[in-house]
Design a protein around this motif. Structure first.
Motif, mmCIF file in Angstrom:
data_model
loop_
_atom_site.group_PDB
_atom_site.id
_atom_site.type_symbol
_atom_site.label_atom_id
_atom_site.label_comp_id
_atom_site.label_asym_id
_atom_site.label_seq_id
_atom_site.Cartn_x
_atom_site.Cartn_y
_atom_site.Cartn_z
ATOM 1 N N TYR B 13 0.964 -1.303 0.008
ATOM 2 C CA TYR B 13 0.025 0.006 -0.070
ATOM 3 C C TYR B 13 0.972 1.317 0.025
ATOM 4 N N ILE B 15 2.822 2.850 -2.271
ATOM 5 C CA ILE B 15 3.952 2.626 -2.609
ATOM 6 C C ILE B 15 4.580 4.002 -2.973
ATOM 7 N N ASP B 16 6.024 4.272 -2.519
ATOM 8 C CA ASP B 16 6.749 5.441 -2.904
ATOM 9 C C ASP B 16 6.241 6.627 -1.844
ATOM 10 N N THR B 17 5.505 6.413 -0.536
ATOM 11 C CA THR B 17 5.162 7.353 0.283
ATOM 12 C C THR B 17 5.489 7.131 1.492
ATOM 13 N N PRO B 18 5.708 7.982 2.389
ATOM 14 C CA PRO B 18 6.077 7.545 3.735
ATOM 15 C C PRO B 18 5.336 6.599 4.532
ATOM 16 N N PHE B 19 4.086 6.331 3.932
ATOM 17 C CA PHE B 19 3.123 5.530 4.619
ATOM 18 C C PHE B 19 3.244 4.119 3.992
#
Ligand SMILES: Nc1ncnc2c1ncn2[C@@H]1O[C@H](COP(=O)(O)OP(=O)(O)OP(=O)(O)O)[C@@H](O)[C@H]1O
Ligand SMILES: [Mg+2]
Lengths: 270, 288
Positions: B13, B15-19
């Motif tokens: 989930y 993807i490519d974010t801090p989350f």
């Protein structure tokens, strides 16, 4: 997915900007926006852009996130800059019918593009580094003087807090309902515009129903905890201005003065 | 050939974010036609994410889902067909009801399949009968039903598509014990009659023990176990380590055995235990 929207999302952290007081940040953002539109020539624009870059770096948020929020408005940027391209006056560099491109058109297009980008980056820096509660809290404090005009400042702020709080929830809910209807074969990604709008009905109705249910539940929960508006209500987390905030405001004043100075000093560079 | 097979199935989930969150990690599994599979795992272990990939509601970050040996994402335009073959009942499905009447709502799926009116009518009535929604309820507004009736109406909406594989994500959550038992036995009934494949996600060990042939255990995004129900529930220690437990009755019988009785291993339901104890007492002549 609907949820992949970064505009207005809070990303917790501990950078210089995270630690600033939300009121100071709002005031600074407003003066920064004024500054963006005060920058009339390339020198002052460069100064503004430099400040924007400093803000972005010192916010400690990954550059990727800023790029994502720019992606959302890239369309607007392109349209406005293309429009501006053809609006210049003076000798045409290129002409086709009534369309002509001039030096002044090009410089206007560049101006507008940089302005919008600075605007979005600075605003994103505020929302990335400030939690929604702090943001509305700060707005409530800043708008307090309006009470004189019998404007219900607290109520407005509370509504904003609730609205902000429920944006992610509603997005999540929309996502879930869409998934559920897709599982029953709903087709949302094809067909003409009327078919597409019709395809939204199975999503919108459950969404409305559950929003109303949520609103009732929230109202009930607030009443159970004796909420009765802003009268006599105290804050658990009192906002307070620290040295950083005053330093930043002073810096902003210097930069703003710098921009005005550049405007006057390099006036012939437009 | 397995009806469903997954190969190194993973989902990330945000993807490519801090989350960023790896919700399912390299799951390999083979499910045969006609099996009743229970899926369990602590909350957040990736069960819902996993099952949503099986009917193409979310696209795997990496890996494949094979339905009857064919990759479901081979032709993304055909993904709707997959959803008709693999039916999915979400957690709290009652929130997806939207039509004026229960009847119309149940017919939403079959209509999307492009069936004829008479076929749709037949399917709606069959599905409603399975979940025990009687005639007059069918023409009420779904918003006027009780919570349990709403749940059954929503489930009927998926049953009406008559999928080869039926996935239910915690269908009994939030129902009273009676309602749970009834719903569960309706699902079992349906499974027995149609002989289709059922995947049931549940937090109730008792429910899973009662109905499933095999159990799939998820732990922290990984597949921890996939085995016959008896074999899974004989690993008391292992299950407790990952925040699960065996059904109470299994535990009681195990501790009786520790105290020196010799009941058979892997008793999963109260009925089995009752029968077992009865035979034992009978044999020892202590019953009458
Ligand atoms: N839409 C989403 N965006 C980001 N992360 C998500 C999303 N949905 C789930 N997750 C995360 O993925 C992980 C697995 O979630 P999932 O819903 O699959 O768990 P689950 O096993 O079904 O749990 P439960 O038993 O509580 O239903 C969780 O850590 C969750 O926080
Ligand atoms: Mg779940």
């Amino acid at each position: 997915m609907v949820r992949d929207v970064t505009l207005g999302q809070y990303l917790p952290g501990n950078s210089l900007i995270h630690r600033m007081d939300a009121r100071a940040k709002i005031v600074l953002l407003i003066s920064f926006i004024v500054m963006i539109f005060c920058a009339f020539n390339f020198v002052s624009l460069a100064l503004t852009a430099a400040v924007t870059i400093l803000i972005v770096i010192s916010s400690g948020i990954p550059l990727k996130m800023y790029l994502k929020s720019l992606k959302v408005i890239i369309f607007i940027v392109v349209i406005t800059s293309v429009l501006n391209l053809f609006y210049g006056t003076g000798d045409p560099l290129w002409q086709w019918g009534f369309l002509k491109i001039t030096w002044s058109g090009i410089s206007r297009a560049i101006f507008v593009t940089i302005r919008i980008i600075c605007l979005i980056l600075a605003t994103s820096a505020l929302t990335f580094t400030t939690s929604p509660t702090n943001l509305t809290d700060a707005l409530e404090r800043l708008m307090k003087p309006l009470k004189v005009f019998h404007i219900k400042v607290h109520e407005i702020a509370m509504m904003m807090t609730i609205a902000l709080r429920f944006i992610p929830t509603l997005l999540e809910e929309t996502d879930k309902i869409m998934q559920a209807q897709k599982a029953r074969g709903a087709d949302m990604d094809s067909g003409n515009i009327i078919q597409r709008i019709k395809a939204l009905i199975p999503v919108l109705i459950p969404l409305f129903v559950s929003s109303f249910r949520r609103a009732y539940e929230l109202a009930m929960a607030m009443e159970c905890r004796c909420y009765q508006g802003g009268e006599g209500r105290t804050k658990m987390k009192v906002l307070h201005m620290s040295a950083i905030d005053y330093i930043m405001i002073a810096l902003m004043a210097v930069v703003l003065a710098g921009v005005i100075f550049c405007n006057i000093f390099f006036w012939e560079l437009v | 050939m397995s009806i469903i097979e997954t190969r190194d199935l993973s989902f990330v989930y945000g993807i490519d974010t801090p989350f960023e969150k790896r919700a399912v990690n390299n799951v390999n599994i083979k499910i045969e036609q006609g099996e009743f599979i229970g899926i369990m795992g602590h909350t957040g272990s990736g069960k819902s994410t996993f099952v949503q990939m099986l009917n193409g509601l979310i696209k795997p970050t990496s890996g494949q889902v094979l339905l009857n040996g064919k990759d479901i994402w081979e032709n993304p335009k055909e993904i709707r067909k997959v959803r008709f073959q693999v039916g999915m009942v979400f957690q709290y499905p009652e929130y997806q009801l939207f039509e004026e009447t229960v009847y119309k709502d149940i017919s939403f799926g079959p209509k999307n399949m492009g069936l004829t009116d008479s076929e749709i009518d037949k399917r709606v009535r069959d599905a409603a009968r399975f979940v025990d929604l009687s005639g007059e309820l069918l023409f009420k507004s779904p918003f006027d039903l009780s919570g349990g009736e709403k749940r059954r109406a929503a489930i009927a909406g998926v049953l009406a598509m008559d999928p080869d594989v039926l996935i239910l994500d915690e269908p009994t959550a939030g129902l009273d014990p009676m309602g749970r038992d009834i719903l569960l036995s309706q699902i079992c009934q349906y499974h027995k009659q149609r002989k289709n494949t059922v995947l049931l996600v549940s937090h109730s060990m008792e429910d899973i023990a009662r109905v499933s042939d095999k159990i799939m255990v998820m732990n922290k995004s990984n597949l921890e176990m996939f085995d016959k129900t008896k074999n899974v529930f004989s690993q008391n220690k292992h299950l407790e380590e990952i925040g699960l437990r065996v059904p109470q009755i299994t535990k009681i019988m195990a501790s009786l055995n520790e105290k020196g009785y010799d009941f058979s291993e892997g008793i999963l339901t109260v009925e089995q235990a009752f029968a077992e104890i009865l035979t034992k007492l009978n044999k020892e002549g202590k019953l009458w």
